[in-house]
Write an enzyme that holds these catalytic residues in place. Structure first.
Site, PDB file in Angstrom:
ATOM      1  N   GLU A 162       0.883  -1.239  -0.073  1.00 19.27           N
ATOM      2  CA  GLU A 162      -0.012  -0.175  -0.159  1.00 19.27           C
ATOM      3  C   GLU A 162       0.882   1.206  -0.043  1.00 19.27           C
ATOM      4  OE1 GLU A 162      -1.335   3.579   2.097  1.00 19.27           O
ATOM      5  OE2 GLU A 162      -0.598   1.747   3.263  1.00 19.27           O
ATOM      6  N   ASP A 182       0.671   3.755  -3.170  1.00 18.52           N
ATOM      7  CA  ASP A 182       0.243   5.137  -3.132  1.00 18.52           C
ATOM      8  C   ASP A 182       1.190   5.968  -3.736  1.00 18.52           C
ATOM      9  OD1 ASP A 182      -0.851   7.682  -1.849  1.00 18.52           O
ATOM     10  OD2 ASP A 182       0.700   7.574  -0.364  1.00 18.52           O
ATOM     11  N   GLU A 233      -4.670   0.931  -3.479  1.00 16.68           N
ATOM     12  CA  GLU A 233      -3.035   1.010  -3.464  1.00 16.68           C
ATOM     13  C   GLU A 233      -2.220   0.023  -3.469  1.00 16.68           C
ATOM     14  OE1 GLU A 233      -3.321   5.732  -1.654  1.00 16.68           O
ATOM     15  OE2 GLU A 233      -2.956   4.023  -0.513  1.00 16.68           O
TER      16      GLU A 233
END
Length: 222
Positions: A95, A99, A180
């Site tokens: 994640e 991102d 993400e």
């Protein structure tokens, strides 16, 4: 520092991760490489085996991308509460990567498609309309990707169910995080190929170019 950023971007655009890593190594930055998890690890747990044989093929068909390293996508949907019996990294590191990947890939798309007269501030404003947790969460719900989550936490499950039933409820951060982490996994698996990442992204988000040029982004969930 801005010179370093621009040079790194130029190397990445010209030769993807190979060029970017070479430039970072030249500058003295330590770069990390993904360590393959042994195939045997995937067969140690029935839940993982089911994910690999059932959920993964459906996801690959949907986003039109086949993973070279399926264990990546398992980690992308693995919640920390399940790590006590599934000994793999959970979704959080992917994640973190995803991102940054989405931030970059949308920035690249806007850079290539919007009017050259737009300032960096204008581009940042447009990017914020696309790269945000609420949109990512709604996409995860739209395509029921939350059902792929490997989790052992009733409280998190309940918060997700509450939001699905009542969109005025607080949006659980984990929904956007899953989007993400998915793209963090794709990024590693395809060695940072921009076109592959964009293709997968466009299967989930359709950006209206004409609206972009009028400085207004419209997100269409297919």
């Amino acid at each position: 520092s801005e010179c370093i950023y621009s040079l790194l971007t130029a190397y990445y655009l010209s030769s993807h991760t190979t060029g970017a890593y070479s430039f970072m190594n030249y500058c003295g930055f330590e770069t990390l490489k993904w360590k393959d998890v042994k195939v045997e690890t995937m067969n140690q747990n029935s839940e993982i085996s089911k994910f690999i044989t059932t959920s993964l093929p459906e996801l690959e068909k949907f986003i039109a991308y086949k993973f070279l390293y399926p264990i990546l996508i398992v980690s992308a949907f693995l919640h920390g509460s399940a790590c006590n019996y599934i000994h793999l990294p959970n979704y959080e590191r992917l994640e973190f990567l995803g991102d940054a990947v989405l931030d970059f890939i949308v920035s690249y798309y806007l850079y290539e498609n919007l009017d050259e007269k737009l300032s960096s501030g204008d581009l940042t404003f447009q990017r914020q309309k696309v790269v945000n947790n609420k949109i990512f969460a709604d996409i995860i719900i739209k395509y029921k990707l939350y059902e792929l989550l490997i989790i052992n936490s009733e409280s998190v499950k309940k918060s997700i169910d509450n939001y699905i039933q009542n969109k005025t409820a607080e949006c659980p951060k984990i929904l956007g995080d899953l989007f993400e982490s998915l793209f963090g996994a794709i990024y590693i698996d395809c060695s940072g190929d921009i076109l592959i990442i964009l293709k997968c992204l466009f299967k989930l988000i359709q950006l209206n170019i004409e609206d972009l040029r009028r400085k207004s982004i419209v997100i269409v969930l297919e």
